[in-house]
Design an enzyme around this catalytic site. Structure first.
Site, mmCIF file in Angstrom:
data_model
loop_
_atom_site.group_PDB
_atom_site.id
_atom_site.type_symbol
_atom_site.label_atom_id
_atom_site.label_comp_id
_atom_site.label_asym_id
_atom_site.label_seq_id
_atom_site.Cartn_x
_atom_site.Cartn_y
_atom_site.Cartn_z
ATOM 1 N N ARG A 1 32.205 -72.200 -54.367
ATOM 2 C CA ARG A 1 32.840 -72.319 -55.686
ATOM 3 C C ARG A 1 34.217 -72.969 -55.604
ATOM 4 N NH1 ARG A 1 29.547 -67.962 -55.730
ATOM 5 N NH2 ARG A 1 31.089 -66.737 -54.612
ATOM 6 N N GLU B 1 33.466 -59.577 -46.934
ATOM 7 C CA GLU B 1 33.185 -58.313 -47.633
ATOM 8 C C GLU B 1 31.736 -57.887 -47.413
ATOM 9 O OE1 GLU B 1 33.826 -58.648 -51.829
ATOM 10 O OE2 GLU B 1 33.978 -56.492 -52.113
HETATM 11 P P1 AMP Z 1 36.497 -62.923 -48.390
HETATM 12 O O1 AMP Z 1 36.343 -63.756 -47.160
HETATM 13 O O2 AMP Z 1 36.075 -61.508 -48.203
HETATM 14 O O3 AMP Z 1 37.885 -63.049 -48.983
HETATM 15 O O4 AMP Z 1 35.458 -63.482 -49.442
HETATM 16 C C1 AMP Z 1 35.766 -64.580 -50.200
HETATM 17 C C2 AMP Z 1 34.554 -65.419 -50.477
HETATM 18 O O5 AMP Z 1 33.402 -64.648 -50.818
HETATM 19 C C3 AMP Z 1 34.855 -66.315 -51.641
HETATM 20 O O6 AMP Z 1 34.358 -67.609 -51.332
HETATM 21 C C4 AMP Z 1 34.121 -65.694 -52.805
HETATM 22 O O7 AMP Z 1 33.468 -66.679 -53.531
HETATM 23 C C5 AMP Z 1 33.121 -64.724 -52.198
HETATM 24 N N1 AMP Z 1 33.228 -63.343 -52.707
HETATM 25 C C6 AMP Z 1 33.575 -62.254 -51.987
HETATM 26 N N2 AMP Z 1 33.566 -61.147 -52.716
HETATM 27 C C7 AMP Z 1 33.226 -61.534 -53.960
HETATM 28 C C8 AMP Z 1 33.073 -60.845 -55.205
HETATM 29 N N3 AMP Z 1 33.260 -59.507 -55.308
HETATM 30 N N4 AMP Z 1 32.743 -61.571 -56.298
HETATM 31 C C9 AMP Z 1 32.562 -62.900 -56.195
HETATM 32 N N5 AMP Z 1 32.690 -63.606 -55.064
HETATM 33 C C10 AMP Z 1 33.014 -62.931 -53.950
#
Ligand code: AMP
Length: 193
Positions: free
Chosen positions: A80, A117
């Protein structure tokens, strides 16, 4: 006035952030429970993309966060971050560079593994994507644990670029993802939850 977090996680006031824009964006973003796994509340930004005025306002918000800096490239994170990053790059006359998931880039790459996550992942960038000293902005839709953006930032820094700021549409502050992002780089989000 609107409160946002500065690079150290402290609350600061930013008069240039438009509260009505934030309210409109907050109203449009859809929470999807238990996607893609039980326990995850997924922030669905497709209603923002599907509304021409809101999509434009999101790009306006990114431009406000960049401020007076003049990046020559926007680095967007798979997937995105590509949508917002490419629109932003076109609007400000910058180039666009994708940071992609493993195995998607055709040329020589540098890569990094990290945990997120919901699972493990690996991101890559083309070795010739940015020049040493080039001023760039790193962008994604959402900051969760910070694993993705932290890894992408390291890749860009290893290529010698000067990262002006790391920007997000959404920050899930309770996950403290900015702890995984180089504290020497300005990090901001339009919306915080
Ligand atoms: P992180 O590496 O945990 O910061 O995850 C970020 C990436 O995962 C981003 O590219 C987001 O698009 C996606 N992402 C993680 N958690 C979510 C969430 N709760 N809702 C939407 N996208 C998420």
């Amino acid at each position: 006035m609107v409160e946002v977090l500065d690079r150290c996680g402290h609350s600061v006031e930013r008069s240039d952030v438009n509260q009505e824009r934030i309210d409109r964006l907050n109203a449009a973003i859809r929470d999807v429970n238990d996607f893609p796994k039980p326990g995850i509340v997924f922030k669905d930004i497709t209603p923002v993309l599907g509304d021409g005025a809101l999509f434009r306002e999101t790009i306006d918000g990114f431009i406000d966060m960049i401020g007076d800096e003049k990046p020559t490239k926007i680095i967007g994170i798979d997937a995105r971050g590509f949508i917002f990053g490419a629109a932003l790059a076109d609007r400000i006359g910058a180039g666009f560079v994708p940071v992609r998931k493993k195995g998607k880039l055709p040329w020589e790459t540098n890569g990094r593994s990290y945990s997120l996550e919901y699972g493990e992942a690996h991101v890559e960038i083309h070795k010739d994507a940015v020049k040493p000293g080039e001023k760039v902005v790193l962008l994604d839709d959402l900051l969760a644990t910070g694993g993705t953006a932290g890894a992408a930032l390291k890749l860009v820094q290893e290529l010698g670029a000067e990262v002006l700021c790391v920007l997000f549409l959404i920050e899930l502050t309770f996950l403290e993802g900015r702890k995984n992002i180089d504290s020497g780089v300005r990090c901001e989000a339009l919306l915080t939850y």
